[in-house]
Design an enzyme around this catalytic site. Structure first.
Site, short mmCIF file in Angstrom:
data_model
loop_
_atom_site.label_atom_id
_atom_site.label_comp_id
_atom_site.label_asym_id
_atom_site.label_seq_id
_atom_site.Cartn_x
_atom_site.Cartn_y
_atom_site.Cartn_z
CB CYS A 114 116.52 93.11 -94.27
SG CYS A 114 116.62 93.51 -96.01
CG HIS A 254 120.27 91.40 -93.39
ND1 HIS A 254 119.69 90.39 -94.12
CD2 HIS A 254 120.29 92.50 -94.21
CE1 HIS A 254 119.37 90.84 -95.31
NE2 HIS A 254 119.71 92.10 -95.40
CG ASN A 284 120.03 91.13 -99.00
OD1 ASN A 284 119.17 90.60 -98.29
ND2 ASN A 284 120.27 92.43 -99.00
#
Ligand code: UT7
Length: 327
Positions: A114, A254, A284
């Site tokens: 990520c 994030h 996500n």
């Protein structure tokens, strides 16, 4: 005089298919209420079979290049942060290079889960500080839906597909990327994995039965470490630049869980309007989440020249990091 790296164009792309929490309710043992209250997610975009990672990455790149007014032939380097490449070889970056016709550009993928986009921006920053004429395309692109076990309610409700991109070049002005902060702790790798499909374990029927080709996550352990690391790296970036939290005009974190975003906002004492949120729309999207948010903030006018922007990420590995910018 020192060179600084600036972002002169952003772009993003989402596949057309939307899967809502209600759609998932019909397929697995979950509820819209559980997903919304535990994560903030309401829907996610899912790529169709003919939309591999590179397809999304190219679309996002075209938008970013258009905004920057840069032709693909002018690019010197293409960096793709991803954990879901089209295939192990070649890299997504090479496929993007070919599709765009960016034949002068070097191209490579960067594996930092990520945090891939922020790690990529940090690499671009170093190249551009060396040579301010360089033009670097940094992409975060994922098709996580192909690495999710759609029968595992603890993971499949969380993730979505998408891509975002930024064109980075140099300036002599003191603006753009002010500092980059990269961290990792490989000792904690087992909390977030896709164990198979690499060279560590053969692809056997037994391995596939265990589901090791899919994302496995110890959610609470990831959550605990994420809030700790994100808060620490956020303060690190603030202090490095001689800021206080009041100096942060926009925080792009994030997008993994609304509760993580709320926690960070409270710890920093930031008002709601200073923390960018789009997790409800996309879930996500791993390395794509920050560049998609950056593009939305940029195109909607929420980011204005002179603003202090802080981007922070956390993901499997573990990896985490921050990039502080004057926009
Ligand atoms: O991108 C990299 C970074 N990723 C992250 O930062 C993710 C961090 N972790 C999280 O966001 C959260 O830990 C999750 C959203 C993944 C899980 O939330 P949680 O509050 O930690 O829930 P939990 O895993 O402790 O599960 C609570 C309960 C369990 O039931 P029992 O054992 O209490 O009876 C789960 O089985 O919720 C159950 N559960 C679900 N119920 C309905 C788990 N998933 C679901 C679901 N629908 N989809």
């Amino acid at each position: 005089m020192a060179n600084n790296a600036v972002i002169i164009g952003t772009g993003s792309y989402l596949p057309s298919r939307v899967v809502t929490n209600q759609d998932l309710e019909a397929e697995i043992d979950t509820t819209d209420e559980w997903i919304r209250t535990r994560t903030g997610i309401r829907q996610r975009y899912i790529a169709s079979d003919n939309e591999p990672n590179s397809y999304l990455a190219v679309k996002a790149s075209e938008h970013a290049l258009n905004m920057a007014g840069v032709r693909p032939s002018e690019l010197d380097l293409i960096i793709v942060g991803t954990l879901t490449p089209d295939m192990p070889m070649p890299s997504v970056a090479c496929l993007v290079q070919k599709e765009l016709g960016a034949l002068k550009a070097g191209a490579f993928d960067l594996s930092a889960t990520c945090s891939g986009f922020l790690y990529g921006l940090a690499v671009a920053d170093k190249f551009v500080r060396d040579n301010r004429k360089m033009k670097v395309l940094v992409i975060g692109s994922e098709v996580l839906s192909r690495r999710v076990n759609w029968e595992d309610r603890t993971t499949c409700v969380l993730f979505g597909d998408g891509a975002g991109a930024a064109v980075v070049t140099g300036t002599r002005d003191r603006r753009g990327i002010l500092s980059t902060h990269l961290h990792a702790d490989g000792r904690l790798w087992e909390f977030l994995t896709i164990k198979a499909l690499g060279t560590a374990c053969p692809i056997t029927p037994e391995i596939l039965d265990k589901g090791w080709q899919y994302i496995e996550m110890s959610g609470r352990d990831v959550f605990k470490n994420a809030v700790r690391a994100l808060e620490a790296v956020t303060w690190e970036a603030i202090k490095t630049n001689g800021w206080t939290s009041d100096d942060v005009d926009l925080l792009i974190c994030h997008q993994a869980n609304m509760r993580i975003l709320d926690y960070l906002r409270e710890r920093l004492g930031l008002p709601e309007e200073k923390v960018f949120i789009n997790i409800h729309k996309y879930g996500n999207t791993s390395a794509a989440s920050i560049p998609i948010a950056l593009d939305e903030a940029n195109r909607s006018g929420r980011l204005k020249p002179g603003m202090n922007l802080l981007m922070v990420s956390f993901g499997g590995g573990f990896t985490w990091g921050a990039v502080a910018m004057e926009w």
